[in-house]
Enzyme design. Structure first.
Site, short mmCIF file in Angstrom:
data_model
loop_
_atom_site.label_atom_id
_atom_site.label_comp_id
_atom_site.label_asym_id
_atom_site.label_seq_id
_atom_site.Cartn_x
_atom_site.Cartn_y
_atom_site.Cartn_z
N GLY A 287 99.58 -23.36 49.62
CA GLY A 287 99.13 -24.66 50.10
C GLY A 287 100.13 -25.75 49.80
O GLY A 287 101.05 -25.58 48.98
N ASN B 105 98.17 -14.60 44.28
CA ASN B 105 97.09 -15.39 44.88
C ASN B 105 97.50 -15.82 46.29
O ASN B 105 98.55 -16.43 46.48
CB ASN B 105 96.83 -16.63 44.00
CG ASN B 105 95.79 -17.57 44.59
OD1 ASN B 105 95.91 -18.78 44.47
ND2 ASN B 105 94.77 -17.02 45.20
N LEU C 114 99.13 -16.57 49.43
CA LEU C 114 100.50 -16.27 49.86
C LEU C 114 101.20 -15.39 48.84
O LEU C 114 101.92 -14.45 49.21
CB LEU C 114 101.28 -17.58 50.05
CG LEU C 114 102.71 -17.44 50.58
CD1 LEU C 114 102.72 -17.21 52.09
CD2 LEU C 114 103.53 -18.70 50.24
N HIS D 286 88.43 -19.91 46.77
CA HIS D 286 89.75 -19.28 46.83
C HIS D 286 90.48 -19.32 45.50
O HIS D 286 91.57 -18.80 45.38
CB HIS D 286 90.56 -20.00 47.91
CG HIS D 286 91.75 -19.25 48.44
ND1 HIS D 286 91.67 -17.97 48.92
CD2 HIS D 286 93.05 -19.61 48.57
CE1 HIS D 286 92.87 -17.57 49.33
NE2 HIS D 286 93.71 -18.55 49.12
N TRP D 287 89.88 -19.97 44.49
CA TRP D 287 90.54 -20.21 43.21
C TRP D 287 89.80 -19.54 42.06
O TRP D 287 89.29 -20.20 41.16
CB TRP D 287 90.61 -21.71 42.92
CG TRP D 287 91.72 -22.42 43.59
CD1 TRP D 287 92.90 -21.93 44.03
CD2 TRP D 287 91.75 -23.83 43.88
NE1 TRP D 287 93.66 -22.92 44.58
CE2 TRP D 287 92.98 -24.09 44.50
CE3 TRP D 287 90.85 -24.87 43.67
CZ2 TRP D 287 93.34 -25.36 44.92
CZ3 TRP D 287 91.21 -26.14 44.09
CH2 TRP D 287 92.44 -26.38 44.70
#
Length: 293
Positions: free
Chosen positions: A49, A116, A118, A273-274
């Site tokens: 990101g 994580n 990418l 996503h984290w």
């Protein structure tokens, strides 16, 4: 390198910052861990990101992992304080080759990997192209190997990522909008966090790196479809997913789980996503246990 318990508890961005040469590049990374020369190594690869870096993804986890492993948080090519070259192949392959070269430079014959998003694609490519350098593989909502079977594509998170990156003048509100899709609990997206990521993302060098990364996906799209090669992964693999992931949804795990010969799946409830942030303690215990056995 010697890292006492007190030192581990007070690790800082500046105190752990390192640079190394890798295949003609300068890569920036953070390092901490036990002093024993034979300590097992864990390499963590961040997501993609805007404003992402090794520290932004895993800085809070570093002290925990450093009690058990020599731990490196690497800024991938085109990100953080690493070089931002024009890529000569797809990003996953280029970044994996750079990480492999850095391992050679640092005399690290093999490491466990956390990847994580990418970085999950880069870690997967490491396991495919440099299998002898990979011990165990932990992938968190990874790119490249994820195939959405039920969720729409592009997903909500990817659409908002494209909106930020495609804007000539991205705003803080757009950054908040994107970051919020990464979290199950939006309260973790604080004003300070938005400001930190926004400042990093709009830096001209960061924008250049992001553009070059994105261009590689457009130029070599077939090479990023890692799910087609997943059957060749020999490393024990732990797939981890947030049940409420809006970037790479949970159904994306199924092809990888079926295809990778030695794969298992852990799903974090109430998590986006984290996982390393939202399920901090559980993620740390899970990863350390997986790598430690």
């Amino acid at each position: 390198m010697s890292t006492s318990t007190d030192t581990v508890n007070s690790l800082t961005h500046e105190g752990t910052s390192r640079t190394g040469k890798a295949a003609g590049l300068t890569l920036h990374y953070h390092e901490a861990g036990p002093g024993a020369p034979d300590a097992p190594v864990v390499i963590m690869l961040h997501g993609g990101g805007p404003g992402a870096s090794g520290w932004s993804n895993f800085g809070r986890n570093l002290p925990v992992f450093a009690r058990h492993f020599r731990t490196l948080l690497i800024d991938q090519p085109c990100y953080g304080a690493s070089d931002k070259p024009e890529l000569t192949k797809d990003f996953f392959s280029y970044a994996a080759d750079a990480v492999a070269a850095l391992m050679d430079e640092l005399a690290i014959p093999q490491a466990h990997f956390v990847g994580n998003s990418l970085g999950g694609g880069t870690a997967t490519r490491m396991a495919l192209d440099h299998p002898d350098k990979v011990g165990k593989l932990l992938l968190m909502g990874p790119g490249g190997i994820s195939v959405n079977l039920f969720a729409p594509d592009p997903t909500e998170g990817i659409k908002k990522l494209f909106a930020f990156n495609g804007s000539g003048e991205p705003t803080r509100a757009m950054m908040r909008d994107f970051l919020t899709t990464l979290a199950y609990d939006a309260s973790i997206v604080t004003d300070a966090f938005v400001e930190e990521r926004y400042a990093q993302a709009v830096d001209p060098e960061a924008k250049l790196g992001n553009d070059r990364m994105a261009a590689s996906f457009a130029k070599w799209p077939a090479d990023t479809m890692l799910w087609r090669e997943a059957h060749r992964i020999t490393a024990p693999t732990l797939l981890t997913w947030g049940r409420e992931d809006r970037v790479n949804p949970l159904d994306g795990a199924l092809v990888a789980l079926k295809t990778i010969p030695d794969a298992r799946l852990h799903v974090f409830p109430h998590c986006g996503h984290w996982a390393q942030t939202e399920r901090f303690d559980e993620f740390n215990r899970l990863a350390i246990g997986f790598f430690g056995h």
